[in-house]
Write a protein that holds these residues in place. Structure first.
Motif, short mmCIF file in Angstrom:
data_model
loop_
_atom_site.label_atom_id
_atom_site.label_comp_id
_atom_site.label_asym_id
_atom_site.label_seq_id
_atom_site.Cartn_x
_atom_site.Cartn_y
_atom_site.Cartn_z
N LEU A 9 45.18 34.16 12.64
CA LEU A 9 43.89 33.47 12.79
C LEU A 9 43.08 33.50 11.49
N ARG A 10 43.10 34.61 10.79
CA ARG A 10 42.41 34.70 9.50
C ARG A 10 42.98 33.68 8.52
N GLU A 11 44.30 33.58 8.49
CA GLU A 11 44.94 32.62 7.59
C GLU A 11 44.63 31.18 8.00
N ALA A 12 44.48 30.92 9.29
CA ALA A 12 44.08 29.58 9.73
C ALA A 12 42.74 29.21 9.10
N GLY A 13 41.81 30.13 9.08
CA GLY A 13 40.53 29.90 8.44
C GLY A 13 40.66 29.69 6.94
N GLU A 14 41.53 30.43 6.30
CA GLU A 14 41.77 30.29 4.86
C GLU A 14 42.38 28.93 4.54
N VAL A 15 43.30 28.48 5.39
CA VAL A 15 43.89 27.14 5.22
C VAL A 15 42.81 26.07 5.32
N ALA A 16 41.94 26.20 6.32
CA ALA A 16 40.86 25.22 6.49
C ALA A 16 39.96 25.19 5.26
N ALA A 17 39.64 26.35 4.73
CA ALA A 17 38.80 26.41 3.53
C ALA A 17 39.53 25.80 2.33
N GLN A 18 40.80 26.13 2.18
CA GLN A 18 41.60 25.62 1.06
C GLN A 18 41.68 24.10 1.10
N ASP A 19 41.83 23.53 2.31
CA ASP A 19 41.93 22.08 2.47
C ASP A 19 40.55 21.42 2.60
N LYS A 20 39.49 22.24 2.50
CA LYS A 20 38.11 21.76 2.52
C LYS A 20 37.73 21.04 3.81
N VAL A 21 38.25 21.53 4.93
CA VAL A 21 37.85 21.00 6.23
C VAL A 21 37.00 22.02 7.01
#
Length: 119
Positions: A70-82
């Motif tokens: 779940l933490r990485e899901a948030g990091e992915v969202a931040a990385q992709d700027k969504v």
């Protein structure tokens, strides 16, 4: 056996590197890669490196590993700027919910509007 790589599992093969994937993030415990059939501009799968058949089994056996996913899901969202506009994290559990690869994984979807209820 739960936690151990399964020879016939597509995602275990991605973890070991024998099947290629467009990896966008990797930690000691997780791998995140682009979905080959994206349903949104951002569609990334976040998986634990350890094999668990579904999200419920993962959460029951290793809550801290589920937290990593779940933490990485948030990091992915931040990385992709969504992260600022909104994103969805989806776990399909079981055939009836649309799970087709029986290795726990989170879909991170963003970059477009979503309806409620889903599906």
């Amino acid at each position: 056996m739960a936690g151990e790589a399964q020879a016939d599992c597509l995602f275990c093969k991605i973890v070991e590197g024998s099947i290629p994937a467009t990896v966008v993030r990797e930690t000691e415990t997780t791998v995140a890669f682009r979905d080959i059939n994206p349903q949104a501009p951002t569609h990334v799968l976040v998986i634990p490196k350890a094999h668990y058949p579904d999200a419920a089994g993962l959460a029951a056996a290793e809550p801290s590993l589920m937290a990593d996913v779940l933490r990485e899901a948030g990091e992915v969202a931040a990385q992709d700027k969504v992260d600022a506009t909104g994103y969805r994290v989806v776990f399909n559990t079981g055939v009836g919910a649309g799970q087709t690869v029986f290795h726990a994984h989170a879909h991170v979807l963003g970059g477009r509007g979503f309806e409620w209820p889903p599906g």
